[in-house]
Each structure stands twice: as structure tokens, then as C-alpha cells.
Design a protein around this motif. Structure first.
Motif, short mmCIF file in Angstrom:
data_model
loop_
_atom_site.label_atom_id
_atom_site.label_comp_id
_atom_site.label_asym_id
_atom_site.label_seq_id
_atom_site.Cartn_x
_atom_site.Cartn_y
_atom_site.Cartn_z
N TYR A 151 0.84 -1.18 -0.07
CA TYR A 151 0.14 0.08 0.09
C TYR A 151 0.85 1.38 0.08
N ALA A 152 1.81 1.27 0.89
CA ALA A 152 2.68 2.48 0.70
C ALA A 152 3.48 2.54 -0.54
N LEU A 153 3.79 1.42 -1.33
CA LEU A 153 4.36 1.78 -2.58
C LEU A 153 3.18 2.18 -3.54
N TRP A 154 2.09 1.84 -3.47
CA TRP A 154 1.21 2.20 -4.51
C TRP A 154 1.15 3.74 -4.17
N ARG A 155 0.97 4.20 -2.89
CA ARG A 155 0.63 5.58 -2.66
C ARG A 155 2.08 6.54 -2.86
N ARG A 156 2.93 5.97 -2.94
CA ARG A 156 4.22 6.64 -2.98
C ARG A 156 4.42 7.02 -4.68
N ILE A 157 4.09 5.99 -5.43
CA ILE A 157 3.88 6.14 -6.87
C ILE A 157 3.34 7.45 -7.34
N GLY A 158 2.13 7.55 -6.72
CA GLY A 158 1.24 8.73 -7.26
C GLY A 158 1.71 9.98 -6.55
N GLU A 159 2.94 9.95 -5.80
CA GLU A 159 3.31 11.25 -5.15
C GLU A 159 4.25 11.91 -5.87
N PRO A 160 4.70 13.24 -5.80
CA PRO A 160 5.77 13.75 -6.33
C PRO A 160 7.15 13.49 -5.38
N ASP A 161 8.06 14.01 -5.78
CA ASP A 161 9.36 13.44 -4.84
C ASP A 161 9.99 14.28 -3.81
N GLY A 162 8.92 15.61 -3.52
CA GLY A 162 9.07 16.67 -2.67
C GLY A 162 9.24 16.24 -1.17
N PRO A 163 9.26 17.32 -0.14
CA PRO A 163 9.60 16.95 1.01
C PRO A 163 7.68 16.81 1.58
N THR A 164 7.75 15.94 2.86
CA THR A 164 6.45 15.91 2.99
C THR A 164 5.97 17.10 4.21
N ALA A 165 4.54 17.32 4.14
CA ALA A 165 4.15 18.42 4.99
C ALA A 165 2.90 18.11 5.66
N PRO A 166 2.71 18.42 6.99
CA PRO A 166 1.53 17.81 7.66
C PRO A 166 0.14 18.81 6.91
N THR A 167 -0.79 18.00 6.98
CA THR A 167 -2.07 18.61 6.55
C THR A 167 -3.02 18.95 7.52
N VAL A 168 -2.73 18.17 8.88
CA VAL A 168 -3.50 18.57 10.01
C VAL A 168 -2.51 18.93 11.23
N PRO A 169 -3.08 19.48 12.41
CA PRO A 169 -1.98 19.99 13.50
C PRO A 169 -1.74 18.51 14.00
N GLY A 170 -0.38 18.96 14.71
CA GLY A 170 0.42 17.82 15.31
C GLY A 170 -0.54 16.65 16.02
N PRO A 171 -1.35 17.41 17.18
CA PRO A 171 -2.00 16.63 18.08
C PRO A 171 -3.06 15.44 17.13
N LEU A 172 -3.79 15.85 16.06
CA LEU A 172 -4.49 14.72 15.28
C LEU A 172 -3.72 14.09 14.57
N ARG A 173 -2.41 14.44 14.26
CA ARG A 173 -1.53 13.35 13.53
C ARG A 173 -1.12 12.21 14.61
N THR A 174 -1.00 12.66 15.85
CA THR A 174 -0.70 11.88 16.90
C THR A 174 -1.76 10.92 16.99
N LEU A 175 -2.91 11.52 17.00
CA LEU A 175 -4.29 10.70 17.21
C LEU A 175 -4.49 9.68 16.16
N ALA A 176 -4.16 10.09 14.86
CA ALA A 176 -4.17 9.04 13.94
C ALA A 176 -3.27 7.98 13.94
N LEU A 177 -1.90 8.30 14.67
CA LEU A 177 -0.87 7.36 14.69
C LEU A 177 -1.28 6.08 15.80
N VAL A 178 -2.13 6.82 17.03
CA VAL A 178 -2.46 6.08 18.00
C VAL A 178 -3.71 5.02 17.61
N THR A 179 -4.43 5.47 16.65
CA THR A 179 -5.44 4.94 15.86
C THR A 179 -4.96 3.73 15.24
N THR A 180 -3.68 3.79 14.49
CA THR A 180 -3.25 2.82 13.67
C THR A 180 -2.54 1.85 14.61
#
Length: 320
Positions: A151-180
Motif C-alpha cells: 500500500y505504501a508503494l502504491w501511494r508513493r508512486i502517485g506522489e511527487p518527490d518533494g518533502p512531506t508536510a502535515p495537512t492537520v495539526p500535530g495532535p491530530l497526527r498523533t491521534l491518527a498514529l494511536v488509531t493505527t
């Protein structure tokens, strides 16, 4: 008379990024399929249809007529591993010939390719240990790990090669990680439930000794926690206007509710094989939906290429 030399043209890989992404998607689907067919092996009591590994019998790599339908089912699942591996190999070749992006994609593609034989080896160990329930659970989890990398490979193919940037605030990224993390924990406990239940894969296979009712309750508690976290993500993403992440969380909740319904039905109907197979498919979908949520909390932006100054911006040379 002047001799006209032919113009040399560079050879390019004829497949586009779209085709490469389709191959990666096919790899995801194939790995999910082998989880379901592997479940069919266990649900039909064909886990020892081929009683040894890597051969099917001590004298043959293929099933024999004396082994009956159980041997056919088990050997068929082993053959499917080669088809899944062929797709993964095609993805690796495509990445190698894809040019500039191969450095970013190749580690993931190789991870999927080598993960398949590693998963097959764990499957062989399950046979050699007479379907030890803990090894059987590890076999399932190894497949889930390969699906996650695919899945990571599939998503990565559709992305550019630039740096990553968050789309949500840090606490919500943490909540998403906890959910994972909770989602993965639910999958692990689910293998314990399976190891305590009636579907051993063979009439003589042992169980893990856990009380089915008690471990099923632990699994259900984990599912309730996972659904609660996922619903919280939906409202949290909506509050910050992260529409893409919100849609991914809504899909996750829908998949979880469907999977939970299947789980309750199979429990109260005493684990019919068809419902258990549907539950295994649902486990793969829960993992993929969870990863989609995690992926939606960041984005990769194209690298900005500096533009040369226009003639008006070019400083004039001062004569000496």
C-alpha cells in the motif's frame, strides 16, 4: 554527397506512472487474495493437505490423487504464491526502468518482493510445526505486513518527490498514529481468538489454550476502542477543515462497523466458515483504511525548481 547520419534516440520505458501504479494496486489485491485463500485452506481443514514443506509429500513437490481435495486446496494456495510473486517482480522491473524515481520507490518494491517468500517460509513453518496456532497467527500477520508495504508503494508512486508536510495539526497526527497502533493490536488479538477457536486447519491441530469467550471479549473491547478513536478522528478532522482526512476517516468507520457486524454474526452463529472468511477479508480492508487515514494527515509537495531571472531582472554590467 553528404552522408546523413541517423539521429540517435534515447530508449525510454514505455509504461507510464499510471501503469506502474496499476501494477502496484494489482500487488495489493493479490496479497489480499492470498490471505483469503489461505483462510480457505484453514477453514476447509486442509492445512496439512500437503503434510510437509517445501515439498507436498516426501517424494513429490505436487499433490497426488491419494491426498484428495485437501491436498488440491493446500497445493493451490502454494501455487498462488508464485502468481503474487510474479506481480511483485513486475513492479520491481517497472520501478527499475522508470528512471528518476527509482531511488524513492525501489526500497518499497523490493520490500514487497522479498516479503512474499519470507511469508511463504513462515507458512512452511506452520506445516512443519503441525499448524501451531501461534505460528499460524504469525503467518497471517506477515501477510498483513506485506500488504502494508504494498500500500505504501502504491501511494508513493502517485506522489511527487518533494518533502512531506502535515495537512492537520500535530495532535491530530498523533491521534491518527494511536488509531493505527490500536488497529494493529486488534489484528494481533484477532489471531489469538482464531487460535483458540474451532478452525484449526486440521482435525489434529492444537489450539493455543486461551479461553475463546474471554479472548473474544478482549478483542471486542479493542474493536470498540478503535471505532471510538476513528469517530473522534472524523469530528476532529472536520473541525480543522481537513476534508481529505475526514473522508478517509469516514471510510475507516464504515469498514470497521461492517467488520464488527460480521464479527458479531460469526460469534453468535458459532463461527461458520463463510463468515470467518469474510471476516479475514474485512481485516485486510480495515488495515488498508487505517493506512489511508494515516496517509491523509500528510502530503508530499513537489520540489521547487528555481527559475532563472528574467532579462529585466539581470543586473547590468558596469563598464570599468
Amino acid at each position: 554527397m553528404r552522408r546523413i547520419c541517423p539521429v540517435k534516440r534515447s530508449v525510454r520505458f514505455p509504461a507510464s506512472t499510471t501503469l506502474l501504479r496499476r501494477l502496484a494496486l494489482a500487488s495489493i489485491i493479490a496479497n489480499v487474495a492470498i490471505v483469503v485463500t489461505g483462510g480457505a485452506v484453514r477453514l476447509t481443514a486442509s492445512g496439512l493437505g500437503c503434510p510437509t514443506w517445501p515439498r507436498c509429500t516426501d517424494a513429490s513437490y505436487t499433490t497426488t490423487s491419494e491426498m484428495g481435495v485437501h491436498g488440491v486446496i493446500e497445493f493451490g494456495n502454494r501455487l498462488l504464491t508464485f502468481a503474487v510473486g510474479a506481480i511483485a517482480l513486475a513492479v520491481v522491473v517497472g520501478v527499475l526502468l522508470h528512471g528518476a524515481r527509482r531511488r524513492a520507490l525501489l526500497p518499497l518494491a523490493i520490500g514487497v518482493l522479498f516479503g512474499i517468500p519470507a511469508q511463504a517460509v513462515v507458512g512452511g513453518i506452520t506445516v512443519l510445526t503441525n499448524l501451531n496456532p501461534w505460528v499460524v497467527g504469525l503467518h497471517f500477520l506477515a501477510s498483513m505486513a506485506v500488504i502494508a508495504v504494498a500500500y505504501a508503494l502504491w501511494r508513493r508512486i502517485g506522489e511527487p518527490d518533494g518533502p512531506t508536510a502535515p495537512t492537520v495539526p500535530g495532535p491530530l497526527r498523533t491521534l491518527a498514529l494511536v488509531t493505527t497502533v490500536v488497529s494493529v493490536a486488534v489484528l494481533v488479538v484477532g489471531t489469538w481468538v482464531t487460535g483458540s477457536g474451532p478452525h484449526a486447519g486440521d482435525q489434529g491441530a492444537a489450539r493455543n489454550g486461551l479461553d475463546p469467550q474471554s479472548i473474544s471479549q478482549v478483542h471486542a473491547d479493542g474493536v470498540f476502542l478503535l471505532i471510538g478513536l476513528s469517530v473522534a478522528l472524523v469530528f476532529a478532522f472536520r473541525a480543522v477543515g481537513a476534508r481529505r482526512a475526514e473522508r478517509a476517516a469516514l471510510v475507516l468507520v464504515a469498514v470497521e462497523l461492517s467488520q464488527g457486524l460480521i464479527g458479531f454474526v460469526q460469534y453468535f452463529t458459532h463461527l461458520p466458515a463463510a463468515m470467518v472468511a469474510a471476516h479475514m477479508l474485512g481485516s485486510c480492508l480495515v488495515l488498508l483504511a487505517t493506512l489511508a487515514v494515516l496517509w491523509s494527515t500528510r502530503e508530499r509537495r513537489p520540489t521547487e525548481v528555481p527559475t532563472p531571472p528574467t532579462p529585466a531582472e539581470t543586473p547590468a554590467l558596469t563598464p570599468a
